[in-house]
Design a protein around this motif. Structure first.
Motif, mmCIF file in Angstrom:
data_model
loop_
_atom_site.group_PDB
_atom_site.id
_atom_site.type_symbol
_atom_site.label_atom_id
_atom_site.label_comp_id
_atom_site.label_asym_id
_atom_site.label_seq_id
_atom_site.Cartn_x
_atom_site.Cartn_y
_atom_site.Cartn_z
ATOM 1 N N ASN A 81 0.827 -1.213 0.000
ATOM 2 C CA ASN A 81 0.000 0.000 0.000
ATOM 3 C C ASN A 81 0.862 1.264 0.000
ATOM 4 O OD1 ASN A 81 -2.423 -1.453 -0.193
ATOM 5 N ND2 ASN A 81 -2.342 -1.946 1.976
ATOM 6 N N ASN A 102 -4.025 -2.574 -2.316
ATOM 7 C CA ASN A 102 -5.432 -2.967 -2.392
ATOM 8 C C ASN A 102 -6.208 -1.919 -3.193
ATOM 9 O OD1 ASN A 102 -6.235 -0.866 -0.613
ATOM 10 N ND2 ASN A 102 -5.841 -2.153 1.181
ATOM 11 N N GLN A 104 -8.761 -0.248 -2.361
ATOM 12 C CA GLN A 104 -9.131 0.922 -1.549
ATOM 13 C C GLN A 104 -8.052 2.000 -1.688
ATOM 14 O OE1 GLN A 104 -8.856 0.420 2.803
ATOM 15 N NE2 GLN A 104 -10.690 1.655 3.010
ATOM 16 N N SER A 192 -5.342 -10.553 4.514
ATOM 17 C CA SER A 192 -4.737 -9.223 4.419
ATOM 18 C C SER A 192 -3.749 -9.160 3.258
ATOM 19 C CB SER A 192 -4.001 -8.901 5.723
ATOM 20 O OG SER A 192 -2.834 -9.707 5.850
ATOM 21 N N SER A 193 -3.430 -7.943 2.850
ATOM 22 C CA SER A 193 -2.407 -7.750 1.810
ATOM 23 C C SER A 193 -1.107 -8.426 2.229
ATOM 24 C CB SER A 193 -2.138 -6.258 1.590
ATOM 25 O OG SER A 193 -3.272 -5.611 1.086
ATOM 26 N N GLY A 194 -0.777 -8.330 3.530
ATOM 27 C CA GLY A 194 0.461 -8.915 4.023
ATOM 28 C C GLY A 194 0.530 -10.410 3.745
ATOM 29 N N CYS A 223 0.181 1.771 14.677
ATOM 30 C CA CYS A 223 -0.348 0.987 13.570
ATOM 31 C C CYS A 223 0.687 0.804 12.456
ATOM 32 C CB CYS A 223 -1.615 1.669 13.036
ATOM 33 S SG CYS A 223 -2.421 0.768 11.722
ATOM 34 N N HIS A 224 1.207 1.904 11.939
ATOM 35 C CA HIS A 224 2.192 1.892 10.844
ATOM 36 C C HIS A 224 3.465 2.635 11.253
ATOM 37 C CE1 HIS A 224 -1.662 1.725 8.311
ATOM 38 N NE2 HIS A 224 -1.080 0.542 8.163
ATOM 39 N N CYS A 234 -4.656 -3.080 14.221
ATOM 40 C CA CYS A 234 -3.820 -3.136 13.009
ATOM 41 C C CYS A 234 -2.964 -4.394 13.032
ATOM 42 C CB CYS A 234 -2.918 -1.914 12.926
ATOM 43 S SG CYS A 234 -3.826 -0.381 12.773
ATOM 44 N N THR A 235 -2.555 -4.817 14.230
ATOM 45 C CA THR A 235 -1.683 -5.975 14.399
ATOM 46 C C THR A 235 -2.489 -7.260 14.616
ATOM 47 O OG1 THR A 235 -0.064 -4.476 15.377
ATOM 48 C CG2 THR A 235 0.317 -6.823 15.716
ATOM 49 N N LYS A 246 -1.446 -15.287 10.851
ATOM 50 C CA LYS A 246 -0.175 -15.254 11.582
ATOM 51 C C LYS A 246 0.154 -16.615 12.205
ATOM 52 C CE LYS A 246 -0.244 -10.298 12.031
ATOM 53 N NZ LYS A 246 0.230 -9.095 12.723
#
Ligand code: NCC
Length: 276
Positions: A81, A102, A104, A192-194, A223-224, A234-235, A246
């Motif tokens: 992103n 993504n 979005q 997720s993208s991850g 978050c970032h 976020c995590t 995960k």
């Protein structure tokens, strides 16, 4: 459910979640405009053979890690992103070989996807939360974010930059594997993208280093690494089944506990290392 061994899990992913992007002639993504926009070469051909790859999560915990040089030492680096390198190179490196975004993000006013120069480095891949049916007609008529025009416009402005679109089958085939390996029912939202990025790289690289997907001792609510926003979700995830993604990655980790705690680093095999 029984816990699977590493090889069994790797083979499940290798057989069931191959890399899949929209290609020329995939109806209804056809006709003149799509034919001049969609890449002709496969991602594998565009990137060539890759030995070592780094996947850099956008998590706040990477801040202060000094991992930049290590990340840059890989043959290819994947980012997500709007994650920048400028201003953060000591921690996240300078190299961007691929960026997974993504739908979005590409539609967001704030991101200014068409004009911000950070998006014009490396190969772009985008995905959209398509319907579970994997039906391209259904998705074409009703994408989650209406990205078609923006994609064509980006391609017109950056005709030399390869820009792929992930097939919906990839996200949902992956979701199925995550669900089947989770102890409870997970939410019916795409990974997720991850997690998608990790699987893209397992298709393309022999060995993958993933940074701050599983948290290091720097674990934080930030978050970032590039924004002053604090939110544990976020995590841990809210929309995406992040906790279960995960857990799966933890099962496949070949790296040491030390690398995880100290560097937030997980080491994964590429698909090519496993004969199934
Ligand atoms: O935040 P996002 O993700 O762009 O992060 C990329 C991937 O890094 C991992 N991550 C991130 C933060 C964190 N603290 N821990 C992590 O493990 C996740 O694997 C994550 O996928 C996305 O997945 O696409 C997501 O995108 C954002 C947002 O759309 C984009 O940043 C564009 O602005 C979503 N945020 C919101 O919708 C508010 C996020 O939920 C998922």
């Amino acid at each position: 459910r029984r816990n699977k061994g590493l090889s069994e899990l790797m083979c499940e992913l290798k057989c069931r979640v191959p890399l899949s992007t929209l290609k020329l002639g995939d109806r209804p993504f056809s006709g003149e405009r799509w034919e001049s926009s969609l890449p002709i070469q496969s991602l594998q051909v565009t990137l060539g053979a890759l030995k070592t790859c780094a996947v850099v999560m956008s998590a706040g915990a990477i801040k202060g890690s000094s991992l930049g040089a290590e990340i840059d030492s890989h043959d290819a680096v994947l980012r997500f992103n709007s994650a920048p390198t400028e201003g953060y190179t000591k921690d996240v490196g300078t190299k961007t070989t691929l960026r997974l975004v993504n739908s979005q993000l590409i539609m967001s006013e704030k991101a200014d996807f068409l004009n911000d120069p950070q998006y014009s480095t490396g190969v772009l891949i985008m995905w959209d939360p398509a319907p579970y049916s994997r039906n391209l007609d259904e998705w074409y008529k009703k994408p989650d974010f209406n990205f078609h025009e923006r994609y064509h416009e980006y391609r017109r402005l950056h005709p030399e930059q390869p820009f792929y679109i992930l097939s919906p089958s990839m996200q949902w085939d992956l979701w199925d594997v995550i669900q089947e390996n989770s102890p409870i029912d997970i939410q019916p939202n795409p990974p997720s993208s991850g997690m998608l990025g990790i699987i893209v790289m397992m298709n393309l690289c022999q060995q993958i280093s993933v940074y701050e997907f599983l948290s290091s001792s720097r674990k934080t609510a930030l978050c970032h690494y590039y924004e002053e926003e604090y939110n544990w979700q976020c995590t841990t995830g809210h929309y995406h089944p992040l906790i279960f993604e995960k857990r799966l990655v933890q099962h496949m980790n070949r790296g040491s506990k030390f690398d995880l705690v100290t560097f937030g680093k997980v080491t994964l095999d590429g698909y090519s290392l496993h004969t199934c």
